[in-house]
Design an enzyme around this catalytic site. Sequence first.
Site, mmCIF file in Angstrom:
data_model
loop_
_atom_site.group_PDB
_atom_site.id
_atom_site.type_symbol
_atom_site.label_atom_id
_atom_site.label_comp_id
_atom_site.label_asym_id
_atom_site.label_seq_id
_atom_site.Cartn_x
_atom_site.Cartn_y
_atom_site.Cartn_z
ATOM 1 N N LYS A 274 -8.321 4.052 2.053
ATOM 2 C CA LYS A 274 -7.311 5.159 1.830
ATOM 3 C C LYS A 274 -7.489 5.825 0.345
ATOM 4 O O LYS A 274 -7.561 6.851 0.582
ATOM 5 C CB LYS A 274 -5.972 4.792 2.086
ATOM 6 C CG LYS A 274 -5.655 4.480 3.619
ATOM 7 C CD LYS A 274 -4.583 4.148 4.021
ATOM 8 C CE LYS A 274 -4.503 3.021 5.220
ATOM 9 N NZ LYS A 274 -5.447 2.060 4.943
ATOM 10 N N LYS B 140 -16.700 29.766 -29.606
ATOM 11 C CA LYS B 140 -17.073 29.096 -28.125
ATOM 12 C C LYS B 140 -16.248 29.491 -27.087
ATOM 13 O O LYS B 140 -15.055 29.620 -27.364
ATOM 14 C CB LYS B 140 -17.064 27.549 -28.296
ATOM 15 C CG LYS B 140 -18.064 27.183 -29.472
ATOM 16 C CD LYS B 140 -19.003 26.404 -29.157
ATOM 17 C CE LYS B 140 -19.227 25.689 -28.033
ATOM 18 N NZ LYS B 140 -19.815 24.259 -27.944
ATOM 19 N N ASN C 36 -16.304 27.822 -23.546
ATOM 20 C CA ASN C 36 -16.876 26.658 -22.845
ATOM 21 C C ASN C 36 -16.817 26.830 -21.235
ATOM 22 O O ASN C 36 -15.452 26.945 -20.745
ATOM 23 C CB ASN C 36 -16.550 25.341 -23.114
ATOM 24 C CG ASN C 36 -16.782 25.097 -24.707
ATOM 25 O OD1 ASN C 36 -17.846 25.534 -25.246
ATOM 26 N ND2 ASN C 36 -15.929 24.462 -25.374
ATOM 27 N N TYR D 10 -9.419 -6.558 12.494
ATOM 28 C CA TYR D 10 -9.010 -6.005 11.305
ATOM 29 C C TYR D 10 -8.962 -6.923 10.175
ATOM 30 O O TYR D 10 -8.883 -8.236 10.511
ATOM 31 C CB TYR D 10 -7.577 -5.514 11.660
ATOM 32 C CG TYR D 10 -6.757 -5.130 10.371
ATOM 33 C CD1 TYR D 10 -6.806 -3.752 9.958
ATOM 34 C CD2 TYR D 10 -6.247 -5.928 9.560
ATOM 35 C CE1 TYR D 10 -6.415 -3.379 8.842
ATOM 36 C CE2 TYR D 10 -5.264 -5.577 8.157
ATOM 37 C CZ TYR D 10 -5.630 -4.048 8.027
ATOM 38 O OH TYR D 10 -4.986 -3.683 6.807
ATOM 39 N N SER E 50 0.881 -1.122 -0.086
ATOM 40 C CA SER E 50 -0.050 0.084 0.082
ATOM 41 C C SER E 50 0.936 1.339 -0.076
ATOM 42 O O SER E 50 0.356 2.437 0.112
ATOM 43 C CB SER E 50 -0.971 0.004 1.118
ATOM 44 O OG SER E 50 -0.166 -0.243 2.479
ATOM 45 N N SER F 188 -12.880 26.156 -28.144
ATOM 46 C CA SER F 188 -13.165 24.806 -28.916
ATOM 47 C C SER F 188 -12.283 24.737 -29.953
ATOM 48 O O SER F 188 -11.615 25.873 -30.538
ATOM 49 C CB SER F 188 -14.533 24.859 -29.521
ATOM 50 O OG SER F 188 -14.430 24.062 -30.746
ATOM 51 N N GLN G 234 -7.571 -2.099 3.984
ATOM 52 C CA GLN G 234 -6.437 -0.991 3.320
ATOM 53 C C GLN G 234 -7.239 -0.204 2.172
ATOM 54 O O GLN G 234 -6.672 0.676 1.798
ATOM 55 C CB GLN G 234 -5.303 -1.989 2.882
ATOM 56 C CG GLN G 234 -4.294 -1.341 2.188
ATOM 57 C CD GLN G 234 -3.087 -2.279 1.843
ATOM 58 O OE1 GLN G 234 -2.488 -2.736 2.928
ATOM 59 N NE2 GLN G 234 -2.838 -2.762 0.900
ATOM 60 N N GLU H 266 -18.460 22.333 -15.469
ATOM 61 C CA GLU H 266 -18.612 21.104 -15.831
ATOM 62 C C GLU H 266 -17.862 20.039 -15.040
ATOM 63 O O GLU H 266 -18.350 19.042 -14.837
ATOM 64 C CB GLU H 266 -18.578 21.058 -17.581
ATOM 65 C CG GLU H 266 -19.541 21.920 -18.104
ATOM 66 C CD GLU H 266 -19.350 22.205 -19.794
ATOM 67 O OE1 GLU H 266 -20.201 22.029 -20.324
ATOM 68 O OE2 GLU H 266 -18.056 21.993 -20.118
ATOM 69 N N THR I 49 -38.692 27.807 -10.434
ATOM 70 C CA THR I 49 -38.858 26.314 -9.946
ATOM 71 C C THR I 49 -39.369 25.551 -11.029
ATOM 72 O O THR I 49 -40.018 26.035 -11.944
ATOM 73 C CB THR I 49 -40.417 26.498 -8.983
ATOM 74 O OG1 THR I 49 -41.429 26.958 -9.636
ATOM 75 C CG2 THR I 49 -40.221 27.208 -7.706
ATOM 76 N N HIS I 50 -38.827 24.217 -11.164
ATOM 77 C CA HIS I 50 -39.275 23.405 -12.225
ATOM 78 C C HIS I 50 -38.489 24.050 -13.398
ATOM 79 O O HIS I 50 -38.877 23.714 -14.651
ATOM 80 C CB HIS I 50 -40.762 23.286 -12.721
ATOM 81 C CG HIS I 50 -41.563 22.864 -11.599
ATOM 82 N ND1 HIS I 50 -41.753 21.618 -10.968
ATOM 83 C CD2 HIS I 50 -42.153 23.872 -10.637
ATOM 84 C CE1 HIS I 50 -42.535 21.486 -9.845
ATOM 85 N NE2 HIS I 50 -42.817 22.826 -9.573
ATOM 86 N N ASN J 233 -2.206 -2.502 13.002
ATOM 87 C CA ASN J 233 -3.823 -2.333 13.023
ATOM 88 C C ASN J 233 -4.033 -1.010 14.031
ATOM 89 O O ASN J 233 -5.056 -0.484 13.668
ATOM 90 C CB ASN J 233 -4.472 -3.649 13.815
ATOM 91 C CG ASN J 233 -3.914 -4.598 12.742
ATOM 92 O OD1 ASN J 233 -3.424 -4.609 11.818
ATOM 93 N ND2 ASN J 233 -4.377 -5.949 13.093
HETATM 94 N N1 ARG Z 1 -1.400 -1.283 5.123
HETATM 95 C C1 ARG Z 1 -2.382 -1.596 6.078
HETATM 96 C C2 ARG Z 1 -3.734 -0.706 5.682
HETATM 97 O O1 ARG Z 1 -3.697 0.092 5.515
HETATM 98 C C3 ARG Z 1 -1.770 -1.746 7.448
HETATM 99 C C4 ARG Z 1 -2.156 -2.483 8.311
HETATM 100 C C5 ARG Z 1 -1.832 -3.662 8.184
HETATM 101 N N2 ARG Z 1 -2.142 -4.731 8.984
HETATM 102 C C6 ARG Z 1 -1.885 -6.170 9.035
HETATM 103 N N3 ARG Z 1 -2.313 -6.997 9.865
HETATM 104 N N4 ARG Z 1 -1.508 -6.441 7.826
HETATM 105 O O2 ARG Z 1 -4.612 -1.484 6.466
#
Ligand code: ARG
Length: 465
Positions: free
Chosen positions: A325, A283, A285, A317, A22, A277, A322, A290, A155-156, A110
Amino acid sequence: MALWGGRFSQAADERFKKFNDSLRFDYRLGEQDIIGSIAWSKALVTVNVLTAQEQNQLELALNELLASVKQDAEQILQSEAEDIHSWVEQKLIEKVGDLGKKLHTGRSRNDQVSTDLRLWCKVEIAYLIETINQLRQSLVNSAEKYQDAVMPGYTHLQRAQPITFAHWCLAYYEMFTRDISRLKSTLDRLDVSPLGSGALAGTAYPIDRKALADLLGFSSATNNSLDAVSDRDYVMELLSDASISMVHLSRFAEDLIIFNSGEVNFIELSDRVTSGSSLMPQKKNPDSLELIRGKVGHVLGALAGSIVTFKGLPLAYNKDMQEDKEPLFNTVDIWHACLEMAILVLDDLKFNYAKALSSAKEGYTNATELADYLVAKGVPFREAHHIVGETVVYAISKQKPLEGLTLAELKTFSDVIDQDVYAILSIDSCLAKRSAKGGVSPNQVKIAIAAAKAQLQSDNILIYK
Ligand code: ARG
């Protein structure tokens, strides 16, 4: 080498490593991981795992690392480390040798990852609040500037009653004010430290978790270790806050796209936020707007996606987590970019007073006024509504506005109509009459602008940064 090498006799398949790692996205937690590590090293002194001198050495090295990450976070991407936690540990060991290997005592990735991510969210929320406040400020500035910019309200998407562009700006001001209050309440709930929850069952060292939470600037420590390592409510909440705010931004964008269209032409967008354009030389734009409207899709997708990721996950966990993120980071980036663009568009637009006013006059937007006039003269509202409907049909057939009809013509619909009706039918009268709180009357708009200014001033005092 991976952090967990001892149990394994075979190296990971390259494809699995790529799939599993990750670092490519969680490198963004570099600063938070180091700050969390410094706090943890201090906690380890209190339980006699580290001496004060060892801790000092670790802290110095971690601070060095922090400074270098602050300067260039992307350097992290050069590494083969599995994730940001492994990267920090590797770097620490490179700097201080075997002592670095003691830092992970009693800690798990974790509890570490959730601590890092919460710290990251706190910084980002403060930054988002600041940017939303800038947009609110722009909206108030525009409201102040455009108090006499009359246009039809819809409205509408049918012309309904006259409003001012100032009143329109203040409507969006309200939405973004609510977005901030949602962010603040999300912040209240996420401001809890999971550190010291271990992998799932708690840490085996008698650490004062409240003191540790204080050290990291959290308002308290989590109550239950299983929950602490598996709770990502705050991610879903932040994505939901973002989704609602992006919906506001997309409505803002869509309104302005309509106002800017050749047919409507109430506003003109600046050259700085439009593009041409490649084929049609005439044009200009509204790409900026948008794209705001279009980017909402990513954010709503991130919310739906993350809720589905967490649905049915067993405690505690799981690696699925993961996946929280990337959508979160992407969402926060998009939200920021769209807020910034909205400010740029708004600050630079030109209002076409004449066109908007004539449009407000053309659409029979004063028909309600005529009905209210009849009511004041004793006609029941339902009947008045009907009379005005017929009058409008007649006026359309003559291609005239209501106030363009002669008194004799008006009297054919109701003989209570008199000369005084013409003052009532004026735009100024339509606006001025809506003088109850929240209405479009110039006086109410002034009050709303003053209230917004006062609110902004007190909101600008940021607690978290
Ligand atoms: N990269 C992991 C995550 O974002 C970190 C935690 C990893 N924990 C594990 N038991 N492998 O969740």
